[in-house]
Design a protein around this motif. Structure first.
Motif, PDB file in Angstrom:
ATOM      1  N   MET A 100       0.853  -1.203   0.000  1.00 36.15           N
ATOM      2  CA  MET A 100       0.000   0.000   0.000  1.00 36.15           C
ATOM      3  C   MET A 100       0.880   1.242   0.000  1.00 36.15           C
ATOM      4  N   THR A 101       0.656   2.148  -0.904  1.00 26.54           N
ATOM      5  CA  THR A 101       1.483   3.343  -1.007  1.00 26.54           C
ATOM      6  C   THR A 101       1.104   4.343   0.051  1.00 26.54           C
ATOM      7  N   ALA A 102       1.984   5.344   0.197  1.00 26.76           N
ATOM      8  CA  ALA A 102       1.711   6.387   1.191  1.00 26.76           C
ATOM      9  C   ALA A 102       0.450   7.141   0.863  1.00 26.76           C
ATOM     10  N   ALA A 103       0.170   7.254  -0.438  1.00 38.03           N
ATOM     11  CA  ALA A 103      -1.026   7.992  -0.838  1.00 38.03           C
ATOM     12  C   ALA A 103      -2.286   7.314  -0.364  1.00 38.03           C
ATOM     13  N   HIS A 104      -2.196   5.980  -0.199  1.00 42.58           N
ATOM     14  CA  HIS A 104      -3.407   5.251   0.179  1.00 42.58           C
ATOM     15  C   HIS A 104      -3.424   4.890   1.653  1.00 42.58           C
ATOM     16  N   SER A 105      -2.329   5.164   2.356  1.00 38.17           N
ATOM     17  CA  SER A 105      -2.306   4.847   3.772  1.00 38.17           C
ATOM     18  C   SER A 105      -2.813   6.022   4.572  1.00 38.17           C
ATOM     19  N   GLY A 106      -3.420   5.728   5.701  1.00 35.78           N
ATOM     20  CA  GLY A 106      -3.882   6.808   6.578  1.00 35.78           C
ATOM     21  C   GLY A 106      -5.014   7.610   6.001  1.00 35.78           C
ATOM     22  N   ARG A 107      -5.837   7.003   5.157  1.00 39.42           N
ATOM     23  CA  ARG A 107      -6.940   7.743   4.562  1.00 39.42           C
ATOM     24  C   ARG A 107      -7.999   8.043   5.610  1.00 39.42           C
ATOM     25  N   TYR A 108      -8.275   9.302   5.815  1.00 37.31           N
ATOM     26  CA  TYR A 108      -9.285   9.673   6.806  1.00 37.31           C
ATOM     27  C   TYR A 108     -10.325  10.612   6.220  1.00 37.31           C
ATOM     28  N   SER A 109     -10.208  10.960   4.933  1.00 35.90           N
ATOM     29  CA  SER A 109     -11.099  11.951   4.332  1.00 35.90           C
ATOM     30  C   SER A 109     -12.568  11.589   4.483  1.00 35.90           C
ATOM     31  N   LYS A 110     -12.887  10.296   4.347  1.00 34.13           N
ATOM     32  CA  LYS A 110     -14.292   9.884   4.375  1.00 34.13           C
ATOM     33  C   LYS A 110     -14.922  10.061   5.751  1.00 34.13           C
ATOM     34  N   TYR A 111     -14.069  10.207   6.790  1.00 34.90           N
ATOM     35  CA  TYR A 111     -14.600  10.368   8.144  1.00 34.90           C
ATOM     36  C   TYR A 111     -14.797  11.826   8.535  1.00 34.90           C
ATOM     37  N   ILE A 112     -14.189  12.743   7.789  1.00 39.30           N
ATOM     38  CA  ILE A 112     -14.191  14.152   8.201  1.00 39.30           C
ATOM     39  C   ILE A 112     -15.599  14.727   8.213  1.00 39.30           C
ATOM     40  N   ARG A 113     -16.361  14.535   7.133  1.00 39.92           N
ATOM     41  CA  ARG A 113     -17.707  15.101   7.070  1.00 39.92           C
ATOM     42  C   ARG A 113     -18.629  14.506   8.131  1.00 39.92           C
ATOM     43  N   PRO A 114     -18.684  13.170   8.271  1.00 43.62           N
ATOM     44  CA  PRO A 114     -19.556  12.623   9.328  1.00 43.62           C
ATOM     45  C   PRO A 114     -19.205  13.142  10.713  1.00 43.62           C
ATOM     46  N   ILE A 115     -17.912  13.247  11.015  1.00 39.33           N
ATOM     47  CA  ILE A 115     -17.496  13.761  12.325  1.00 39.33           C
ATOM     48  C   ILE A 115     -17.947  15.209  12.486  1.00 39.33           C
ATOM     49  N   SER A 116     -17.766  16.008  11.436  1.00 43.59           N
ATOM     50  CA  SER A 116     -18.153  17.416  11.471  1.00 43.59           C
ATOM     51  C   SER A 116     -19.659  17.570  11.662  1.00 43.59           C
ATOM     52  N   ILE A 117     -20.435  16.741  10.945  1.00 46.85           N
ATOM     53  CA  ILE A 117     -21.900  16.802  11.046  1.00 46.85           C
ATOM     54  C   ILE A 117     -22.357  16.426  12.457  1.00 46.85           C
ATOM     55  N   VAL A 118     -21.812  15.330  12.985  1.00 50.19           N
ATOM     56  CA  VAL A 118     -22.195  14.873  14.327  1.00 50.19           C
ATOM     57  C   VAL A 118     -21.838  15.930  15.369  1.00 50.19           C
ATOM     58  N   PHE A 119     -20.648  16.526  15.262  1.00 53.12           N
ATOM     59  CA  PHE A 119     -20.228  17.559  16.216  1.00 53.12           C
ATOM     60  C   PHE A 119     -21.183  18.748  16.172  1.00 53.12           C
ATOM     61  N   ASP A 120     -21.515  19.221  14.971  1.00 56.19           N
ATOM     62  CA  ASP A 120     -22.409  20.379  14.831  1.00 56.19           C
ATOM     63  C   ASP A 120     -23.784  20.096  15.424  1.00 56.19           C
ATOM     64  N   LEU A 121     -24.317  18.911  15.162  1.00 58.54           N
ATOM     65  CA  LEU A 121     -25.642  18.561  15.685  1.00 58.54           C
ATOM     66  C   LEU A 121     -25.625  18.448  17.211  1.00 58.54           C
ATOM     67  N   LEU A 122     -24.516  17.953  17.759  1.00 59.99           N
ATOM     68  CA  LEU A 122     -24.385  17.892  19.218  1.00 59.99           C
ATOM     69  C   LEU A 122     -24.341  19.284  19.824  1.00 59.99           C
ATOM     70  N   VAL A 123     -23.610  20.190  19.164  1.00 61.98           N
ATOM     71  CA  VAL A 123     -23.533  21.576  19.636  1.00 61.98           C
ATOM     72  C   VAL A 123     -24.921  22.211  19.648  1.00 61.98           C
ATOM     73  N   VAL A 124     -25.651  22.051  18.553  1.00 57.43           N
ATOM     74  CA  VAL A 124     -27.003  22.616  18.449  1.00 57.43           C
ATOM     75  C   VAL A 124     -27.908  22.024  19.533  1.00 57.43           C
ATOM     76  N   SER A 125     -27.830  20.712  19.751  1.00 59.57           N
ATOM     77  CA  SER A 125     -28.692  20.048  20.742  1.00 59.57           C
ATOM     78  C   SER A 125     -28.376  20.499  22.168  1.00 59.57           C
ATOM     79  N   ILE A 126     -27.107  20.434  22.531  1.00 58.35           N
ATOM     80  CA  ILE A 126     -26.708  20.732  23.910  1.00 58.35           C
ATOM     81  C   ILE A 126     -26.935  22.204  24.256  1.00 58.35           C
ATOM     82  N   LEU A 127     -26.510  23.104  23.349  1.00 59.85           N
ATOM     83  CA  LEU A 127     -26.699  24.530  23.621  1.00 59.85           C
ATOM     84  C   LEU A 127     -28.172  24.915  23.556  1.00 59.85           C
ATOM     85  N   GLY A 128     -28.938  24.223  22.699  1.00 61.34           N
ATOM     86  CA  GLY A 128     -30.376  24.470  22.642  1.00 61.34           C
ATOM     87  C   GLY A 128     -31.047  24.144  23.963  1.00 61.34           C
ATOM     88  N   LEU A 129     -30.677  23.012  24.558  1.00 62.20           N
ATOM     89  CA  LEU A 129     -31.224  22.622  25.858  1.00 62.20           C
ATOM     90  C   LEU A 129     -30.813  23.612  26.958  1.00 62.20           C
TER      91      LEU A 129
END
Length: 455
Positions: free
Chosen positions: A1-30
């Motif tokens: 596996m080449t370096a370009a294909h190792s450590g791929r995390y791009s696919k996780y960035i959006r889901p993590i960002s979405i979950v974090f934002d929704l948690l912020v909205v929920s907790i601060l809303g309460l």
């Protein structure tokens, strides 16, 4: 596996960002809206639905490695402004609720500030991490050696924070020490060097070569992008992005590659699967299990490895409809002696497929999508039928457009498979939630009417 294909995390960035934002909205809303005579579960649901709807409409989470900070800030301002308006719009319809401008102001300032800080920290940290570790790079090649091609190569090399690793040029029209070979050699090089993206100078290629490269990229799940020129592209929709001031045209695979669209389809799948499991499988499983056991020896359920999303194997579950045998990679045919009596009924009514709602719940399948083929069919037809591998761009489905149009069951000729693939590709290119619902309804109607090829 080449370096370009190792450590791929791009696919996780959006889901993590979405979950974090929704948690912020929920907790601060309460926290900020307490004591305002609200039904908190309903109100938080309204906040989350409002945030998600706006994000989908303005493409709030479409942030790429070449997106500028100004673009990110613009998205945040739009999201915050529209979100504020929807929050205010809630109060006229709930007269019992006390409106507090101060609570709204504190909530918006706090939530938008936290989300802004998290976005920019993530954005800059990932760039620094990419430069320091050399991971999550994408291997790229360029077809052409025009001035624009050279400028793009220089951009890749000067902006290493973008995360592109330039491997070389390919050209039929020019000769140069920097050119690795002609377009015919490109395919071999791309496979051997695990190239992620191909950039094409349109004026360097004939229509036939362009069509061939597009087909090759589809089959091998390689991103293809275009350096603007005078040649027209008519086969698919294009979108334009800018790397600094450099314009690049990208061929969009399908709407189902949009993160928000995937989230909507996944939400629908989970809700639909839970309804079927609770209200149907809960009593159908023990009943069919008894009938299956009474007729023949063996397990109640049959599981088989099938190619799924990105051609990764998963175990597809069914009620066992055949006697135990050693020919599981052979599809069922008419009057198949392997099929039991109860199995014949289950296959005729598609009840043998019901356990696949467990696959849906696990995220391995979707309610609607291309049916998962046998591995033997993949090997037989993968290189024979155009766009066959496109079906692996999305999760396989319990039912699909090809099935409701009559192309289900045994494949008797190449034409049967060609027609099935055409409909699968059409579904992928033209997906909508309404189309999914139509296919589900048509599936139920077909089961009631009975299908000739359901054996």
């Amino acid at each position: 596996m080449t370096a370009a294909h190792s450590g791929r995390y791009s696919k996780y960035i959006r889901p993590i960002s979405i979950v974090f934002d929704l948690l912020v909205v929920s907790i601060l809303g309460l926290y900020f809206f307490k004591g305002l005579n609200l039904n908190y579960s309903n109100y938080i649901g309204y906040l989350l639905a409002s945030w998600a709807t706006i994000a989908f409409l303005i493409k709030f989470y479409d942030v790429f490695r070449f997106t500028t900070p100004v673009e990110i800030l613009t998205k945040i301002v739009k999201q915050g402004a529209l979100f504020s308006l929807l929050i205010i719009a809630f109060y006229p319809f709930s007269k019992e609720v006390i409106f507090s401008g101060r609570a709204l102001l504190y909530f918006m300032v706090s939530s938008v500030s936290l989300i802004t800080i998290s976005k920019f920290i993530l954005f800059y940290y990932l760039k620094k991490y990419r430069i320091i570790t050399g991971s999550n790079y994408r291997n790229v090649v360029i077809i052409g050696f025009a001035e624009e091609c050279i400028r793009l190569k220089q951009l890749f090399e000067s902006r290493n924070d973008y995360g592109y690793r330039f491997l070389g040029y390919f050209s039929n029209k020019k000769k140069n020490d920097e050119i690795l070979g002609n377009v015919d050699y490109l395919k071999t090089f791309v496979i051997e060097n695990k190239v992620d993206e191909i950039y094409c100078a349109l004026d360097e290629m004939t229509n036939e070569q362009l069509a061939d490269i597009v087909e090759f990229s589809d089959e091998n799940e390689i991103v293809i992008k275009f350096i603007p020129g005078t040649k027209e592209i008519f086969s698919k929709k294009l979108k334009i992005n800018y790397y600094e001031m450099f314009p690049v045209l990208s061929m969009q695979k399908t709407i189902l590659h949009d993160p928000t669209t995937k989230a909507i389809k996944r939400f629908f799948d989970v809700i639909f699967a839970l309804i079927v499991i609770v209200f149907l499988l809960s009593w159908v499983v023990p009943l069919l299990a008894l009938l299956i056991k009474l007729e023949s020896k063996g397990p109640v359920f049959f599981k088989q490895g099938r190619p799924g999303l990105d051609e990764k194997e998963f175990y597809c579950y069914k009620f066992r409809s055949m006697k135990l045998n050693g020919t599981t990679e052979k599809e069922a045919s008419k009057n198949d002696p392997r099929v039991t009596k109860i199995g014949k009924f289950m296959r005729k009514t598609s009840m043998d497929e019901l356990p696949q709602f467990i696959n849906v719940l696990f995220g391995e399948m979707s309610v609607v999508g291309p049916r998962p083929h046998l591995w033997s069919q993949n090997k037989s037809y993968g290189n024979k039928i155009k766009k066959y591998m496109v079906r692996h761009y999305v999760k396989p489905g319990i039912t699909g457009l090809a099935q409701v149009k009559g192309f289900r069951g045994e494949i008797e000729s190449d034409e049967d498979m060609i027609n099935r693939i055409k409909l699968d590709v059409f579904y992928i290119d033209n997906w909508s939630l309404i189309l999914d619902i139509k296919i589900i309804v048509q599936t139920v109607l077909n089961i009631i009417k009975g299908e000739k090829k359901a054996y």
